[in-house]
Design an enzyme around this catalytic site. Structure first.
Site, PDB file in Angstrom:
ATOM      1  N   CYS A 123       0.822  -1.197   0.000  1.00  0.00           N
ATOM      2  CA  CYS A 123       0.000   0.000   0.000  1.00  0.00           C
ATOM      3  C   CYS A 123       0.865   1.259   0.000  1.00  0.00           C
ATOM      4  CB  CYS A 123      -0.999  -0.033   1.151  1.00  0.00           C
ATOM      5  SG  CYS A 123      -2.444   0.998   0.825  1.00  0.00           S
ATOM      6  N   HIS A 147      -3.407  -4.877   0.425  1.00  0.00           N
ATOM      7  CA  HIS A 147      -2.659  -5.465   1.554  1.00  0.00           C
ATOM      8  C   HIS A 147      -2.683  -6.992   1.450  1.00  0.00           C
ATOM      9  CE1 HIS A 147      -2.137  -1.801   4.004  1.00  0.00           C
ATOM     10  NE2 HIS A 147      -3.264  -1.415   3.428  1.00  0.00           N
ATOM     11  N   GLU A 189      -0.993  -9.062   2.970  1.00  0.00           N
ATOM     12  CA  GLU A 189      -0.768  -9.703   4.275  1.00  0.00           C
ATOM     13  C   GLU A 189      -2.056 -10.216   4.905  1.00  0.00           C
ATOM     14  OE1 GLU A 189      -0.280  -6.489   3.590  1.00  0.00           O
ATOM     15  OE2 GLU A 189      -0.760  -5.151   5.259  1.00  0.00           O
TER      16      GLU A 189
HETATM   17  N1  GLN Z   1      -1.986   6.703   3.034  1.00  0.00           N
HETATM   18  C1  GLN Z   1      -2.091   5.957   1.817  1.00  0.00           C
HETATM   19  C2  GLN Z   1      -3.477   6.028   1.217  1.00  0.00           C
HETATM   20  O1  GLN Z   1      -4.410   6.396   1.882  1.00  0.00           O
HETATM   21  C3  GLN Z   1      -1.694   4.519   2.031  1.00  0.00           C
HETATM   22  C4  GLN Z   1      -2.673   3.766   2.870  1.00  0.00           C
HETATM   23  C5  GLN Z   1      -2.127   2.470   3.396  1.00  0.00           C
HETATM   24  O2  GLN Z   1      -0.927   2.229   3.394  1.00  0.00           O
HETATM   25  N2  GLN Z   1      -2.995   1.604   3.877  1.00  0.00           N
HETATM   26  O3  GLN Z   1      -3.652   5.726   0.058  1.00  0.00           O
END
Ligand code: GLN
Length: 557
Positions: free
Chosen positions: A380, A505, A507
């Site tokens: 992300c 994600h 994970e």
């Molecule tokens: N802050 C970034 C976004 O909102 C990444 C979010 C995250 O890593 N879950 O896109």
């Protein structure tokens, strides 16, 4: 008729109640019993999505896009099942529902009170998951510790359910701690006795007591707990601190918990089969090498903030028969450009995060990984950082995400169009499963071995399509694209041993017996990297210390 197991905690928090709950689920599942698990969290937040990781650790995301407590991650990993928002209940949700009904006039002029309106709402949620899942057994874990004021409506609801559902169909499991007094060298049962007394004062007599301790619990101590707390001797289960959480189902099973539960709930079941779990634990206990992975994040002081990432790395390690040594690095410490903290690592993970703090250190990390061929997995924010790093090399130092620099001349990461105008912070991100097509010939297409995947998201910002071509020419390939062609969900660096970033994600989908493909291949690349020439020397500005050389040696074996 569904059966219910209610798990409460006593003495102190953080005794591993969530893991014990997940392990009970696994034990039942291993006997062919279908299980659903629900967490009742007594805080007033509607969900933990608005809480800082420092307050609450990781926010786990289910496939249906619910932001939940990290214990749901344990449940999914131990059960090897996808859960839904039904598994996550908070006081905030309960009150929100009760107050909405009150405003609608559903209560027909009645006075709205904790008992029965709040407790009815709680019981409704418990019965709803039972119905929706059709599970033989629903395990309900109550967050917090018995005696907390905020937990009382939940305990009262459980007391009522025990009566309504009948004693044969409900079971109360209380998880406590036996503290060790060093001066006299003994474990103490008094806090457990007090905690059980507190639970009884709420009208709940436990049937099973799980005693966590750092030292073995002698038979006479178990007998004493049984006597004072009025439970069967065989239902006093000791749970020693283990080196891995995955040992817990085996330990509880050895203590006879499975048979105890079946007897108390009057369940007939098939043969128990924990063989795959046994093998998992054996592999965990006997790795043939070690891989050092740097986790470069902003909340690293609290490892729970990256719980699923840690677990996913371990699952991949088990697959490759290597132990994963995570080096937790605060990204702010890398902002000076001195990256010696990374010296000796075999791979780098840049996990998710929000806000500007520490991002420059992550970008430095991505620069090093790209230049030196260090395996890199971006999750992300970790993908966005990868994009910014390449963009700065091509477009100049001001390229950025609009999350960190609203006026950047090169907004290579920008707000998703669907996010524009959203002001409420709670539950409004792009959340949960979205499909993604993998580009044939790409690294990730090869890694996943399929054309289309579905992964869990939690973000507001995205790769800005206006920069696709220029960044692609610089070697940043969009290798996972949303079916409508609009969103780049995965990026990789062409020609790099393994530099992959995902907007989702991965994970959250990794399971102990089924490691996630991206983590699996990342660890494979890290092993290959560690087996090569001296890693320490490869890292710019890094001075290899003696323990670094050891780590390097270990990783190659
Ligand atoms: N802050 C970034 C976004 O909102 C990444 C979010 C995250 O890593 N879950 O896109």
């Amino acid at each position: 008729m569904p059966k219910y197991i209610f798990v409460t905690g006593g003495v102190v928090s953080s005794v591993g109640k969530g893991i014990a709950t997940a392990a009970i689920g696994r034990i039942l599942k291993s006997r062919g019993i279908s299980v659903a698990i629900q967490k009742l969290d007594p805080y007033l937040n509607v969900d933990p999505g608005t809480m800082s990781p420092y307050q609450h650790g990781e926010v786990f995301v289910t496939g249906d896009g619910t932001e939940t407590d990290l214990d749901l991650g344990h449940y999914e990993r131990f059960l090897d099942a996808d859960l839904t928002g039904n598994s996550s209940v908070t006081t905030g949700q309960i009150y929100q529902a009760v107050l909405a009904k009150e405003r609608r006039g559903d209560y027909l002029g009645g006075t709205i009170q904790p008992i029965p309106h709040v407790t009815n709402e709680i019981k409704g949620r418990i019965r709803a998951i039972s119905q929706a899942s059709g599970a033989d057994v629903v395990i309900v874990e109550v967050g917090g510790t018995v005696g907390d004021i905020e937990g009382q409506p939940f305990l009262e609801a459980i007391r009522q359910m025990r009566k309504e559902e009948g004693r044969n169909d409900t079971l109360s499991v209380h998880v406590t701690l036996l503290p060790y007094i060093g001066a006299t060298g003994e474990l103490k049962t008094k806090p457990t006795q007090h905690s059980v007394r507190e639970l009884r004062s709420m009208g709940i007599q436990p049937d099973v007591i799980i005693c966590r301790s750092d030292y073995p619990v002698a038979e006479d101590l178990k007998a004493k707990i049984a006597l004072f707390c009025d439970v069967e001797r065989r239902s006093v289960i000791s749970l020693l601190t283990m080196s891995s959480i995955y040992e817990v189902p085996l330990v509880l099973e050895k203590e006879g918990l499975g048979d105890s539960i079946l007897k108390l709930l009057d369940i007939k079941s098939g043969e128990r089969d924990l063989n795959d779990w046994q093998q998992l634990v054996e592999r965990l206990q006997h790795p043939s090498g070690q891989v050092t992975v740097a986790l470069v994040g902003k909340y690293v002081e609290l490892h729970d903030a990256y719980l699923s990432v840690k677990e996913a790395l371990d699952h991949a390690g088990v697959h490759h028969n290597v132990a994963i040594d995570i080096r937790w690095i605060q990204s702010e410490q890398l902002e000076s450009g001195d990256l010696s903290l990374l010296s000796g690592v075999h791979g780098i993970v840049v996990p998710g995060g929000f806000g500007e703090r520490g991002v420059e250190g992550m970008i430095e990390t991505a620069r090093l990984a790209r230049a030196q061929g260090v395996p890199y997995l971006g999750l992300c924010l970790g993908m966005q950082v990868m994009v910014i790093e390449v963009a700065r090399a091509v477009l100049g130092a001001e390229a950025n995400s609009t999350e960190f620099a609203a006026g950047t001349p090169h907004p290579v990461i920008s707000l998703l169009s669907e996010q524009e105008g959203i002001e409420d912070k709670g539950g409004t991100m792009r959340l949960g499963y979205y499909p993604c097509n993998l580009v044939p010939g790409s690294r990730v297409h090869d890694v996943y071995g399929v054309d289309e995947i579905e992964e869990r998201h939690r973000h507001r910002y995205e790769f800005n399509n206006a920069y696709r071509d220029v960044l692609e020419k610089a070697g940043l390939v969009g290798s996972g694209i949303s079916p409508d062609g609009q969103l780049i969900e995965i990026c990789e660096i062409a020609g790099h041993p393994f530099m992959v970033g995902s907007q989702f994600h991965p994970e959250f989908r990794s399971r102990p017996l089924r490691p996630h493909p991206l983590f699996r291949e990342f660890i494979s690349a890290a092993m290959a990297f560690g087996a090569g020439e001296g890693v320490g020397e490869k890292l710019a500005g890094a001075t290899a210390s003696s323990d670094v050389s050891e780590a390097v040696a270990g990783g190659g074996s």
